[in-house]
Design an enzyme around this catalytic site. Structure first.
Site, PDB file in Angstrom:
ATOM      1  N   ASP A  17       0.856  -1.186   0.000  1.00 58.29           N
ATOM      2  CA  ASP A  17       0.000   0.000   0.000  1.00 58.29           C
ATOM      3  C   ASP A  17       0.894   1.240   0.000  1.00 58.29           C
ATOM      4  O   ASP A  17       1.897   1.312   0.699  1.00 58.29           O
ATOM      5  CB  ASP A  17      -0.913  -0.009   1.233  1.00 58.29           C
ATOM      6  CG  ASP A  17      -2.063   0.959   1.096  1.00 58.29           C
ATOM      7  OD1 ASP A  17      -3.224   0.506   1.048  1.00 58.29           O
ATOM      8  OD2 ASP A  17      -1.817   2.192   1.058  1.00 58.29           O
TER       9      ASP A  17
ATOM     10  N   ASN B  97     -12.811  -3.341   2.805  1.00 56.42           N
ATOM     11  CA  ASN B  97     -13.753  -2.229   2.901  1.00 56.42           C
ATOM     12  C   ASN B  97     -14.720  -2.356   1.729  1.00 56.42           C
ATOM     13  O   ASN B  97     -14.290  -2.351   0.576  1.00 56.42           O
ATOM     14  CB  ASN B  97     -13.006  -0.895   2.845  1.00 56.42           C
ATOM     15  CG  ASN B  97     -12.065  -0.708   4.026  1.00 56.42           C
ATOM     16  OD1 ASN B  97     -12.367  -1.137   5.135  1.00 56.42           O
ATOM     17  ND2 ASN B  97     -10.925  -0.086   3.783  1.00 56.42           N
TER      18      ASN B  97
ATOM     19  N   GLN C 244     -14.123   2.326   1.363  1.00 55.69           N
ATOM     20  CA  GLN C 244     -13.559   1.888   0.078  1.00 55.69           C
ATOM     21  C   GLN C 244     -13.353   3.095  -0.836  1.00 55.69           C
ATOM     22  O   GLN C 244     -14.263   3.914  -1.019  1.00 55.69           O
ATOM     23  CB  GLN C 244     -14.480   0.867  -0.608  1.00 55.69           C
ATOM     24  CG  GLN C 244     -13.856   0.292  -1.875  1.00 55.69           C
ATOM     25  CD  GLN C 244     -14.664  -0.835  -2.507  1.00 55.69           C
ATOM     26  OE1 GLN C 244     -15.774  -1.146  -2.064  1.00 55.69           O
ATOM     27  NE2 GLN C 244     -14.103  -1.439  -3.549  1.00 55.69           N
TER      28      GLN C 244
ATOM     29  N   HIS D 111     -10.183  -5.526  -3.089  1.00 57.52           N
ATOM     30  CA  HIS D 111      -8.843  -5.733  -2.526  1.00 57.52           C
ATOM     31  C   HIS D 111      -8.936  -6.093  -1.056  1.00 57.52           C
ATOM     32  O   HIS D 111      -9.802  -5.599  -0.339  1.00 57.52           O
ATOM     33  CB  HIS D 111      -7.949  -4.499  -2.714  1.00 57.52           C
ATOM     34  CG  HIS D 111      -8.584  -3.205  -2.287  1.00 57.52           C
ATOM     35  ND1 HIS D 111      -9.529  -2.575  -3.059  1.00 57.52           N
ATOM     36  CD2 HIS D 111      -8.424  -2.443  -1.185  1.00 57.52           C
ATOM     37  CE1 HIS D 111      -9.923  -1.466  -2.445  1.00 57.52           C
ATOM     38  NE2 HIS D 111      -9.273  -1.367  -1.299  1.00 57.52           N
TER      39      HIS D 111
HETATM   40  P1  AMP Z   1      -9.663   1.285   0.207  1.00 59.31           P
HETATM   41  O1  AMP Z   1      -9.729   2.631   0.869  1.00 59.31           O
HETATM   42  O2  AMP Z   1     -10.078   0.129   1.052  1.00 59.31           O
HETATM   43  O3  AMP Z   1     -10.363   1.307  -1.137  1.00 59.31           O
HETATM   44  O4  AMP Z   1      -8.134   1.031  -0.072  1.00 59.31           O
HETATM   45  C1  AMP Z   1      -7.451   1.603  -1.125  1.00 59.31           C
HETATM   46  C2  AMP Z   1      -6.008   1.603  -0.742  1.00 59.31           C
HETATM   47  O5  AMP Z   1      -5.237   1.827  -1.913  1.00 59.31           O
HETATM   48  C3  AMP Z   1      -5.605   2.696   0.254  1.00 59.31           C
HETATM   49  O6  AMP Z   1      -5.099   2.092   1.438  1.00 59.31           O
HETATM   50  C4  AMP Z   1      -4.547   3.499  -0.496  1.00 59.31           C
HETATM   51  O7  AMP Z   1      -3.504   3.940   0.341  1.00 59.31           O
HETATM   52  C5  AMP Z   1      -4.071   2.511  -1.531  1.00 59.31           C
HETATM   53  N1  AMP Z   1      -3.499   3.078  -2.736  1.00 59.31           N
HETATM   54  C6  AMP Z   1      -3.948   4.137  -3.452  1.00 59.31           C
HETATM   55  N2  AMP Z   1      -3.167   4.344  -4.516  1.00 59.31           N
HETATM   56  C7  AMP Z   1      -2.200   3.400  -4.504  1.00 59.31           C
HETATM   57  C8  AMP Z   1      -1.091   3.083  -5.335  1.00 59.31           C
HETATM   58  N3  AMP Z   1      -0.803   3.793  -6.441  1.00 59.31           N
HETATM   59  N4  AMP Z   1      -0.300   2.046  -4.992  1.00 59.31           N
HETATM   60  C9  AMP Z   1      -0.568   1.315  -3.874  1.00 59.31           C
HETATM   61  N5  AMP Z   1      -1.607   1.555  -3.054  1.00 59.31           N
HETATM   62  C10 AMP Z   1      -2.408   2.587  -3.352  1.00 59.31           C
END
Ligand code: AMP
Length: 110
Positions: free
Chosen positions: A28, A83, A90, A96
């Site tokens: 992440d 989430n 989310q 994920h």
């Molecule tokens: P969610 O909020 O459950 O949809 O999780 C999305 C996650 O994606 C968050 O924890 C972000 O920090 C992560 N995220 C967003 N952009 C990237 C990226 N380019 N590479 C890796 N993780 C990311």
């Protein structure tokens, strides 16, 4: 196309720690614990609630990938979070699993 599809297709970079036929795992970008890895299906499924009986095996594979990346990180104790929907936090609409570990994890989560 979602951000995670772009990572799967190597259109944007990510720190990928696991890859197999059906799943991919990468760190992440904004870690909430010393280990914070996202496990995604290659198949674009927007959220857990969109899964059907046809996804039964894929859902199992995602959890097994979570176990494998946790083992790779040397974690015996870890948390797996999904989430589902904006109200649950989310932000990327490609299913994920968050794999979190490396620190004490309190319950209930925030
Ligand atoms: P969610 O909020 O459950 O949809 O999780 C999305 C996650 O994606 C968050 O924890 C972000 O920090 C992560 N995220 C967003 N952009 C990237 C990226 N380019 N590479 C890796 N993780 C990311």
């Amino acid at each position: 196309m979602t951000l995670f599809e772009k990572i799967i297709q190597r259109q944007i970079p990510a720190n990928i720690v696991w890859e197999d036929e059906d799943t991919l795992a990468f760190r992440d970008i904004s870690p909430q614990a010393p280990t914070h890895i996202l496990v995604v299906p290659r198949k674009p499924l927007p959220k857990l609630a969109d899964a059907t009986e046809a996804d039964t095996e894929l859902l199992g594979r995602l959890l097994l990938t979570a176990n494998k990346v946790a083992a790779q990180e040397g974690l015996s104790d870890y948390r797996v979070v999904v989430n589902n929907g904006e109200g649950a936090g989310q932000s990327v609409f490609h299913l994920h699993l968050h794999v979190l570990g490396g620190r004490d994890l309190r319950w209930p989560p925030g």
